[in-house]
Write an enzyme that holds these catalytic residues in place. Structure first.
Site, PDB file in Angstrom:
ATOM      1  N   SER A  83      24.771 -69.087 -52.295  1.00  0.00           N
ATOM      2  CA  SER A  83      24.324 -68.409 -51.075  1.00  0.00           C
ATOM      3  C   SER A  83      25.439 -67.555 -50.484  1.00  0.00           C
ATOM      4  CB  SER A  83      23.885 -69.421 -50.018  1.00  0.00           C
ATOM      5  OG  SER A  83      23.547 -68.730 -48.828  1.00  0.00           O
ATOM      6  N   LYS A  92      19.539 -75.529 -52.526  1.00  0.00           N
ATOM      7  CA  LYS A  92      19.584 -74.091 -52.189  1.00  0.00           C
ATOM      8  C   LYS A  92      18.223 -73.639 -51.642  1.00  0.00           C
ATOM      9  CE  LYS A  92      20.973 -69.740 -52.094  1.00  0.00           C
ATOM     10  NZ  LYS A  92      19.905 -68.813 -52.279  1.00  0.00           N
ATOM     11  N   GLU A 140      17.038 -71.218 -43.346  1.00  0.00           N
ATOM     12  CA  GLU A 140      17.382 -69.832 -42.989  1.00  0.00           C
ATOM     13  C   GLU A 140      16.153 -69.111 -42.407  1.00  0.00           C
ATOM     14  OE1 GLU A 140      19.458 -67.792 -46.264  1.00  0.00           O
ATOM     15  OE2 GLU A 140      18.071 -66.134 -45.947  1.00  0.00           O
ATOM     16  N   HIS A 152      18.019 -74.829 -48.138  1.00  0.00           N
ATOM     17  CA  HIS A 152      18.924 -73.948 -47.371  1.00  0.00           C
ATOM     18  C   HIS A 152      18.175 -72.678 -46.974  1.00  0.00           C
ATOM     19  CE1 HIS A 152      21.401 -70.300 -47.399  1.00  0.00           C
ATOM     20  NE2 HIS A 152      22.381 -71.012 -46.891  1.00  0.00           N
ATOM     21  N   ASN A 153      17.494 -72.069 -47.931  1.00  0.00           N
ATOM     22  CA  ASN A 153      16.770 -70.827 -47.633  1.00  0.00           C
ATOM     23  C   ASN A 153      15.622 -71.081 -46.659  1.00  0.00           C
ATOM     24  OD1 ASN A 153      18.484 -69.845 -49.595  1.00  0.00           O
ATOM     25  ND2 ASN A 153      16.947 -68.524 -50.508  1.00  0.00           N
TER      26      ASN A 153
END
Ligand SMILES: NC(=O)c1ccc[n+]([C@@H]2O[C@H](COP(=O)([O-])OP(=O)(O)OC[C@H]3O[C@@H](n4cnc5c(N)ncnc54)[C@H](OP(=O)(O)O)[C@@H]3O)[C@@H](O)[C@H]2O)c1
Length: 486
Positions: free
Chosen positions: A134, A188, A195, A191-192
């Site tokens: 990222s 990940k 976000e 995480h996105n």
């Protein structure tokens, strides 16, 4: 460009588009690394060689040359378009690599694809590592946050290399061996998802302040810049101020006013929600953020609905501007905590489902720098999990409980104001509803169970007795003991 032929590179990168070339340059800039590069079409490789002679790349024309340039055990990071192209590159690398070598997929792969690929590649004796990376283009070049999965064996070789290129927070590189096979890409993905939620919450805060106070985008940029000096300090708040301050050269108006209000998505937010649905984890903040983008991108529906009744946004004007802005800041902070709390719940559920030993505090640590959701309060998440590794809900950690209890009056006022003014705030309001649902003594889920038992004999449990029960709804409505059918 160095001569190929001798195995002189300790790491290779396949894919010389923006992410791959930046990552390769980052690797080459670190002490001790020599980087082999390969791209399907030679033009991109040539451009990178021409533009970055300082990198000392060892460029390969084909996969055999690429493999020959790498020291054993070979390690190569694939940075190509996710999906079919990644499979195509893996197929080629497997032909020229040997047992013990390492293939890393640094693209945005779906974690189930990574699990499948890891299983298939492992049968050849080659290690396969799915690594979430990222930080976008800049992160790849200067220091990303890296979330690698894969085997312990591959981590021995990869660890020092990835540590050398990762972002650094408080002296610690933002990379850790997340867990086996698809663990890195799973983390990940979440995480996105976080976000998406964070961006939507910030967008709602901006919208409410603009409509409620009449402040201009550049004035609101000042508000965000101020917030960035306190507990909300984060990359996303920082860039929000930059975007709001930008003036369109063509029209002289704020850029945000000439950007079409239809948000796009590349799919990782949707994956996070789909996976959460499968795992039975409520990630309502992330889901609302994904849906808000979908709604924005339905121009025909929006045009058809534009005359529907509701409060006129012109009528919304708050009396106490500073007080309202502080309320919005508190609502943003509390909702953000919920979004992270939900994201960590999904990570915990994924780890249980797939047998990964994921250390939650370590994840918060490697998100402190390099990545898009980097934020000051991630330190608090690390501390919360360090104090209580068995924490069942992040929001119940003393620090976060304190924040939310201080913020909740503001949070409620903001959601009420938005509702009364007819301003959509799906992420704020769903986060508050989740919070109230979580803390409720009793939920109307009891009635839902009654309804399910009525039409489908799905049974229910009682608060005052062991066992499973069914009411004979179409008979004399007495209760019988029954087999649990969920
Ligand atoms: N952009 C970002 O901010 C960002 C952030 C994090 C992660 N990522 C991920 O990083 C990866 C790379 O992203 P990117 O934006 O640099 O590139 P991209 O536009 O996603 O992909 C272009 C690259 O893929 C190669 N490629 C396409 N099909 C191929 C095939 N069948 N066989 C071999 N190579 C093939 C292209 O080679 P040719 O030159 O020969 O066409 C080119 O090198 C993606 O998985 C992306 O999701 C991107």
């Amino acid at each position: 460009m160095a001569e190929t032929g001798a195995a002189q590179a300790n790491i290779g990168v396949v894919g010389m588009a923006v992410m791959g070339s930046n990552l390769a340059r980052n690797l080459a800039s670190r002490e001790g690394n020599t980087v082999a590069i390969y791209n399907r079409s030679w033009e991109k490789t040539q451009t990178v060689l021409d533009e970055h002679p300082e990198a000392g790349f060892v460029a390969a024309h084909d996969y055999a040359e690429f493999a020959a340039a790498l020291q054993k055990p070979r390690a190569a990071i694939i940075m190509v378009k996710a999906g079919g192209p990644t499979d195509a590159v893996i197929d080629e690398l497997v032909k020229v690599f040997e047992p013990g070598d390492i293939i890393v997929d640094g693209g945005n792969a779906l974690f189930t694809d990574t699990i499948r690929r890891e299983k298939a590649v492992r049968e050849t004796g080659i290690n396969f590592v799915g690594a979430g990376i990222s930080g976008g283009e800049e992160g790849a070049l200067l220091g990303p946050s890296i979330m690698p999965g894969g085997s312990d064996e591959s981590w021995v070789t990869l660890g020092p290399i990835l540590r050398s290129i990762a972002a650094v927070a408080d002296g610690e590189p933002c990379v850790t061996h997340v867990g086996h096979d698809g663990a890195g890409h799973f983390v990940k993905m979440v995480h996105n998802g976080i976000e998406y939620a964070d961006m939507q919450l910030i967008a709602e805060a901006y919208d409410l302040i603009r409509r409620g106070t009449g402040k201009s985008p550049s004035e609101i940029a000042d508000v965000f810049a101020e917030w960035n000096k306190g507990e909300l300090e984060s990359y996303l708040i920082e860039i929000t101020a930059e975007v709001l301050r930008q003036v369109d050269a063509k029209t002289g108006t704020p850029l945000v006013d000439v950007i079409l209000d239809q948000a796009a998505a590349k799919g990782t937010g949707a994956w996070t929600v789909q996976t959460a649905l499968d795992l039975g984890i409520p990630v309502s903040g992330i889901a609302e953020a994904v849906f808000a983008r979908s709604l924005s991108s339905k121009p025909a529906q929006r045009a058809a609905a534009s005359a529907l009744p509701g409060p006129s946004s012109d009528e919304f004007q708050v009396d106490d501007v500073d007080g309202f802005i502080e309320d919005v800041r508190q609502a943003l902070y509390a909702s953000k905590i919920i979004a992270y709390s939900q994201g960590f719940d999904e990570i915990v559920a994924g780890a249980e489902q797939y047998g990964w030993d994921i250390k939650k505090g370590e994840i918060a640590k490697i998100w402190r720098a390099g990545c898009i959701i980097r934020a000051r309060f991630l330190n608090r998440i690390t501390e919360a999990y360090a104090e209580n590794p068995g924490l069942v809900a992040l929001v119940t950690a003393p620090f976060f409980t304190d924040v939310v209890s201080k913020a909740q009056d503001s949070w409620r006022r903001v959601v009420v104001a938005a509702t009364q003014a007819g301003i959509p705030s799906p992420a704020f309001s769903s986060s508050l509803a989740y919070y109230d649902g979580l803390r409720a003594d009793r939920l109307p889920a009891a009635l839902v169970q009654g309804q399910r038992d009525f039409f489908g004999a799905h049974t229910y449990k009682r608060v005052d007795a062991e066992g499973t029960f069914h009411t004979l709804w179409s008979g004399d409505r007495t209760e019988i003991e029954a087999e649990d059918t969920h």
